[in-house]
Design a protein around this motif. Structure first.
Motif, PDB file in Angstrom:
ATOM      1  N   LEU A   6       0.822  -1.200   0.000  1.00 52.71           N
ATOM      2  CA  LEU A   6       0.000   0.000   0.000  1.00 52.71           C
ATOM      3  C   LEU A   6       0.861   1.257   0.000  1.00 52.71           C
ATOM      4  O   LEU A   6       0.565   2.212  -0.709  1.00 52.71           O
ATOM      5  CB  LEU A   6      -0.925   0.003   1.222  1.00 52.71           C
ATOM      6  N   MET A   7       1.928   1.268   0.772  1.00 59.38           N
ATOM      7  CA  MET A   7       2.771   2.460   0.902  1.00 59.38           C
ATOM      8  C   MET A   7       3.566   2.763  -0.356  1.00 59.38           C
ATOM      9  O   MET A   7       3.759   3.920  -0.700  1.00 59.38           O
ATOM     10  CB  MET A   7       3.742   2.303   2.069  1.00 59.38           C
ATOM     11  N   LEU A   8       4.031   1.760  -1.043  1.00 59.88           N
ATOM     12  CA  LEU A   8       4.836   1.979  -2.238  1.00 59.88           C
ATOM     13  C   LEU A   8       4.064   2.722  -3.320  1.00 59.88           C
ATOM     14  O   LEU A   8       4.563   3.719  -3.844  1.00 59.88           O
ATOM     15  CB  LEU A   8       5.396   0.652  -2.756  1.00 59.88           C
ATOM     16  N   PRO A   9       2.843   2.324  -3.676  1.00 52.41           N
ATOM     17  CA  PRO A   9       2.097   3.100  -4.678  1.00 52.41           C
ATOM     18  C   PRO A   9       1.787   4.525  -4.213  1.00 52.41           C
ATOM     19  O   PRO A   9       1.807   5.452  -5.016  1.00 52.41           O
ATOM     20  CB  PRO A   9       0.813   2.309  -4.877  1.00 52.41           C
ATOM     21  N   VAL A  10       1.545   4.698  -2.916  1.00 55.35           N
ATOM     22  CA  VAL A  10       1.285   6.045  -2.401  1.00 55.35           C
ATOM     23  C   VAL A  10       2.518   6.908  -2.585  1.00 55.35           C
ATOM     24  O   VAL A  10       2.427   8.063  -3.017  1.00 55.35           O
ATOM     25  CB  VAL A  10       0.850   5.980  -0.915  1.00 55.35           C
ATOM     26  N   ALA A  11       3.684   6.372  -2.274  1.00 57.18           N
ATOM     27  CA  ALA A  11       4.931   7.122  -2.442  1.00 57.18           C
ATOM     28  C   ALA A  11       5.175   7.456  -3.912  1.00 57.18           C
ATOM     29  O   ALA A  11       5.592   8.566  -4.242  1.00 57.18           O
ATOM     30  CB  ALA A  11       6.102   6.329  -1.875  1.00 57.18           C
ATOM     31  N   ILE A  60       8.995  28.275  -1.285  1.00 54.28           N
ATOM     32  CA  ILE A  60       9.371  27.206  -2.211  1.00 54.28           C
ATOM     33  C   ILE A  60      10.265  26.190  -1.496  1.00 54.28           C
ATOM     34  O   ILE A  60      10.063  24.984  -1.592  1.00 54.28           O
ATOM     35  CB  ILE A  60      10.076  27.782  -3.455  1.00 54.28           C
ATOM     36  N   LYS A  61      11.248  26.687  -0.747  1.00 55.70           N
ATOM     37  CA  LYS A  61      12.150  25.792  -0.017  1.00 55.70           C
ATOM     38  C   LYS A  61      11.392  24.996   1.041  1.00 55.70           C
ATOM     39  O   LYS A  61      11.644  23.804   1.232  1.00 55.70           O
ATOM     40  CB  LYS A  61      13.281  26.589   0.634  1.00 55.70           C
ATOM     41  N   ALA A  62      10.444  25.643   1.728  1.00 55.52           N
ATOM     42  CA  ALA A  62       9.660  24.948   2.750  1.00 55.52           C
ATOM     43  C   ALA A  62       8.806  23.847   2.126  1.00 55.52           C
ATOM     44  O   ALA A  62       8.693  22.750   2.682  1.00 55.52           O
ATOM     45  CB  ALA A  62       8.777  25.942   3.504  1.00 55.52           C
ATOM     46  N   ALA A  63       8.216  24.107   0.965  1.00 54.90           N
ATOM     47  CA  ALA A  63       7.403  23.091   0.287  1.00 54.90           C
ATOM     48  C   ALA A  63       8.265  21.910  -0.151  1.00 54.90           C
ATOM     49  O   ALA A  63       7.842  20.752  -0.049  1.00 54.90           O
ATOM     50  CB  ALA A  63       6.691  23.704  -0.912  1.00 54.90           C
ATOM     51  N   GLU A  64       9.464  22.185  -0.629  1.00 55.44           N
ATOM     52  CA  GLU A  64      10.378  21.107  -1.020  1.00 55.44           C
ATOM     53  C   GLU A  64      10.768  20.266   0.199  1.00 55.44           C
ATOM     54  O   GLU A  64      10.787  19.032   0.134  1.00 55.44           O
ATOM     55  CB  GLU A  64      11.625  21.681  -1.689  1.00 55.44           C
ATOM     56  N   ARG A  65      11.072  20.929   1.324  1.00 55.48           N
ATOM     57  CA  ARG A  65      11.424  20.204   2.556  1.00 55.48           C
ATOM     58  C   ARG A  65      10.255  19.352   3.029  1.00 55.48           C
ATOM     59  O   ARG A  65      10.446  18.196   3.425  1.00 55.48           O
ATOM     60  CB  ARG A  65      11.812  21.185   3.662  1.00 55.48           C
ATOM     61  N   ASP A  66       9.047  19.914   2.983  1.00 54.45           N
ATOM     62  CA  ASP A  66       7.867  19.155   3.411  1.00 54.45           C
ATOM     63  C   ASP A  66       7.665  17.919   2.545  1.00 54.45           C
ATOM     64  O   ASP A  66       7.341  16.846   3.053  1.00 54.45           O
ATOM     65  CB  ASP A  66       6.617  20.031   3.362  1.00 54.45           C
ATOM     66  N   GLY A  67       7.850  18.055   1.242  1.00 58.14           N
ATOM     67  CA  GLY A  67       7.710  16.911   0.339  1.00 58.14           C
ATOM     68  C   GLY A  67       8.742  15.836   0.624  1.00 58.14           C
ATOM     69  O   GLY A  67       8.430  14.644   0.646  1.00 58.14           O
ATOM     70  N   GLN A  68       9.980  16.266   0.865  1.00 61.08           N
ATOM     71  CA  GLN A  68      11.033  15.301   1.183  1.00 61.08           C
ATOM     72  C   GLN A  68      10.764  14.617   2.520  1.00 61.08           C
ATOM     73  O   GLN A  68      10.982  13.414   2.668  1.00 61.08           O
ATOM     74  CB  GLN A  68      12.392  15.997   1.205  1.00 61.08           C
ATOM     75  N   ASP A  69      10.285  15.388   3.499  1.00 69.22           N
ATOM     76  CA  ASP A  69       9.950  14.801   4.800  1.00 69.22           C
ATOM     77  C   ASP A  69       8.844  13.764   4.658  1.00 69.22           C
ATOM     78  O   ASP A  69       8.895  12.702   5.289  1.00 69.22           O
ATOM     79  CB  ASP A  69       9.513  15.882   5.786  1.00 69.22           C
ATOM     80  N   ARG A  73       9.214   9.858   5.610  1.00 72.96           N
ATOM     81  CA  ARG A  73       8.301   9.252   6.578  1.00 72.96           C
ATOM     82  C   ARG A  73       7.629   8.016   5.986  1.00 72.96           C
ATOM     83  O   ARG A  73       7.505   6.988   6.637  1.00 72.96           O
ATOM     84  CB  ARG A  73       7.255  10.277   7.027  1.00 72.96           C
ATOM     85  N   LEU A  74       7.225   8.093   4.711  1.00 66.08           N
ATOM     86  CA  LEU A  74       6.607   6.932   4.059  1.00 66.08           C
ATOM     87  C   LEU A  74       7.604   5.781   3.927  1.00 66.08           C
ATOM     88  O   LEU A  74       7.250   4.619   4.129  1.00 66.08           O
ATOM     89  CB  LEU A  74       6.067   7.314   2.688  1.00 66.08           C
ATOM     90  N   ALA A  78       7.276   2.131   5.711  1.00 58.38           N
ATOM     91  CA  ALA A  78       7.319   0.892   4.929  1.00 58.38           C
ATOM     92  C   ALA A  78       8.401  -0.038   5.460  1.00 58.38           C
ATOM     93  O   ALA A  78       8.180  -1.256   5.546  1.00 58.38           O
ATOM     94  CB  ALA A  78       7.556   1.217   3.461  1.00 58.38           C
ATOM     95  N   GLN A  79       9.546   0.498   5.847  1.00 55.80           N
ATOM     96  CA  GLN A  79      10.618  -0.333   6.383  1.00 55.80           C
ATOM     97  C   GLN A  79      10.232  -0.917   7.735  1.00 55.80           C
ATOM     98  O   GLN A  79      10.503  -2.078   8.028  1.00 55.80           O
ATOM     99  CB  GLN A  79      11.907   0.487   6.517  1.00 55.80           C
ATOM    100  N   ASP A  80       9.565  -0.111   8.576  1.00 51.89           N
ATOM    101  CA  ASP A  80       9.135  -0.603   9.887  1.00 51.89           C
ATOM    102  C   ASP A  80       8.111  -1.731   9.725  1.00 51.89           C
ATOM    103  O   ASP A  80       8.163  -2.724  10.442  1.00 51.89           O
ATOM    104  CB  ASP A  80       8.524   0.535  10.717  1.00 51.89           C
ATOM    105  N   ASN A  81       7.190  -1.575   8.793  1.00 47.52           N
ATOM    106  CA  ASN A  81       6.168  -2.611   8.573  1.00 47.52           C
ATOM    107  C   ASN A  81       6.769  -3.851   7.933  1.00 47.52           C
ATOM    108  O   ASN A  81       6.276  -4.951   8.138  1.00 47.52           O
ATOM    109  CB  ASN A  81       5.038  -2.068   7.708  1.00 47.52           C
TER     110      ASN A  81
END
Length: 84
Positions: A6-11, A60-69, A73-74, A78-81
């Motif tokens: 589930l997580m891979l397609p979302v990512a 713009i930088k904040a949006a890029e950081r949020d996307g990377q975060d 997190r995804l 996925a690794q934890d699951n």
């Protein structure tokens, strides 16, 4: 394993959505303050109509950081699951 499936397609969709907007032109606009606006004409994902979007360099930088975060997190979820 089902959570990973589930997580891979979302990512993938998240990354594709970030890359899906089309930038037609870029212009710098002085808004009367010390921070300059950078305007792009973007086609939102799923739309054929371009939209003018203006942001400061910090936004713009904040949006890029949020996307990377979000991606990190995804990936960590996925690794934890996958380990369970």
């Amino acid at each position: 394993m089902s959570a990973l499936r589930l997580m891979l397609p979302v990512a993938v969709l998240l990354v594709a959505g970030c890359a899906g907007s089309q930038h037609a032109k870029t212009a710098k606009v002085d808004n009367g303050k010390n921070d300059h606006l950078i305007c792009d004409y973007e086609k939102p994902l799923g739309s054929m109509i371009t939209k003018k979007v203006c942001r400061t360099r910090e936004q713009i930088k904040a949006a890029e950081r949020d996307g990377q975060d979000d991606i990190h997190r995804l990936q960590n979820t996925a690794q934890d699951n996958n380990g369970n």
